[in-house]
Motif scaffolding. Structure first.
Motif, short mmCIF file in Angstrom:
data_model
loop_
_atom_site.label_atom_id
_atom_site.label_comp_id
_atom_site.label_asym_id
_atom_site.label_seq_id
_atom_site.Cartn_x
_atom_site.Cartn_y
_atom_site.Cartn_z
N GLY A 64 0.80 -1.23 0.00
CA GLY A 64 0.00 0.00 0.00
C GLY A 64 0.82 1.27 0.00
O GLY A 64 0.28 2.37 0.09
N SER A 65 2.14 1.15 -0.11
CA SER A 65 3.00 2.33 -0.08
C SER A 65 2.97 3.05 -1.42
O SER A 65 2.53 2.52 -2.44
N TYR A 66 3.46 4.25 -1.42
CA TYR A 66 3.57 5.04 -2.65
C TYR A 66 4.43 4.29 -3.66
O TYR A 66 4.11 4.27 -4.84
N TYR A 67 5.49 3.66 -3.18
CA TYR A 67 6.38 2.90 -4.07
C TYR A 67 5.61 1.79 -4.78
O TYR A 67 5.71 1.62 -5.99
N GLN A 68 4.83 1.04 -4.03
CA GLN A 68 4.10 -0.07 -4.62
C GLN A 68 3.04 0.43 -5.61
O GLN A 68 2.88 -0.14 -6.69
N ILE A 69 2.36 1.49 -5.27
CA ILE A 69 1.32 2.02 -6.15
C ILE A 69 1.92 2.57 -7.44
O ILE A 69 1.42 2.30 -8.53
N GLU A 70 3.01 3.32 -7.32
CA GLU A 70 3.62 3.94 -8.50
C GLU A 70 4.38 2.94 -9.38
O GLU A 70 4.31 3.00 -10.59
N LYS A 71 5.12 2.05 -8.76
CA LYS A 71 5.99 1.13 -9.51
C LYS A 71 5.34 -0.21 -9.82
O LYS A 71 5.80 -0.94 -10.68
#
Length: 154
Positions: A109-116
């Motif tokens: 659910g992190s920004y990293y997971q959402i973006e990448k």
């Protein structure tokens, strides 16, 4: 002047965390209790930055070489400390092979997971240059899945 403002903001944030710790615990959950200790660092850091800004302002207004030298030395020490912290963190990460605070699921659910669209960054992989390090494989052979255990010496 910026040092004094930043110091006062940091000091205020630390006091706010200390006063409203119960509300923060309700929002973040009981597992985030160690986060409340950050308030002490914020209060101490805020006082230090405010005092540092005061020395800088007084030294400039009075054209005092002593106060300006104290300001310069303190800012230089902070800069050197930041460099040392960055080096220590990089060494720690490479020696203990950590992947998140607990494990690779910390990135859910992190920004990293959402973006990448990846479950974890390449730094979690045992071999970041491997084709298996695709950000999706959760095999123990591909990534560090457990918290690094730091050996304590008696």
């Amino acid at each position: 002047m910026e040092d004094k403002v930043a110091g006062l903001v940091l000091l205020g944030f630390g006091v706010w965390i200390k006063v409203h710790g119960d509300a923060i615990m309700q929002i973040l959950g009981s597992s985030a209790g160690h986060m409340l200790n950050v308030s002490y660092f914020c209060i101490i850091g805020g006082c230090f930055l405010t005092l540092l800004g005061f020395f800088g302002c007084c030294g400039t207004i009075k054209e005092s070489k002593v106060l300006l030298m104290m300001y310069f030395i303190a800012v230089s020490m902070i800069f050197i400390g930041e460099i040392i912290c960055a080096i220590v963190i990089l060494i720690f990460k490479s020696i203990f092979h950590c992947c998140g605070l607990n494990n690779y699921t910390d990135f859910e659910g992190s920004y990293y997971q959402i973006e990448k669209g990846r479950l974890y960054p390449k730094s979690c992989c045992r071999n970041p240059f491997s084709a298996d390090c695709d950000g999706l494989s959760t095999s123990n052979d591909v990534i560090y899945t457990e918290l690094a255990q730091i050996p304590l010496q008696a």
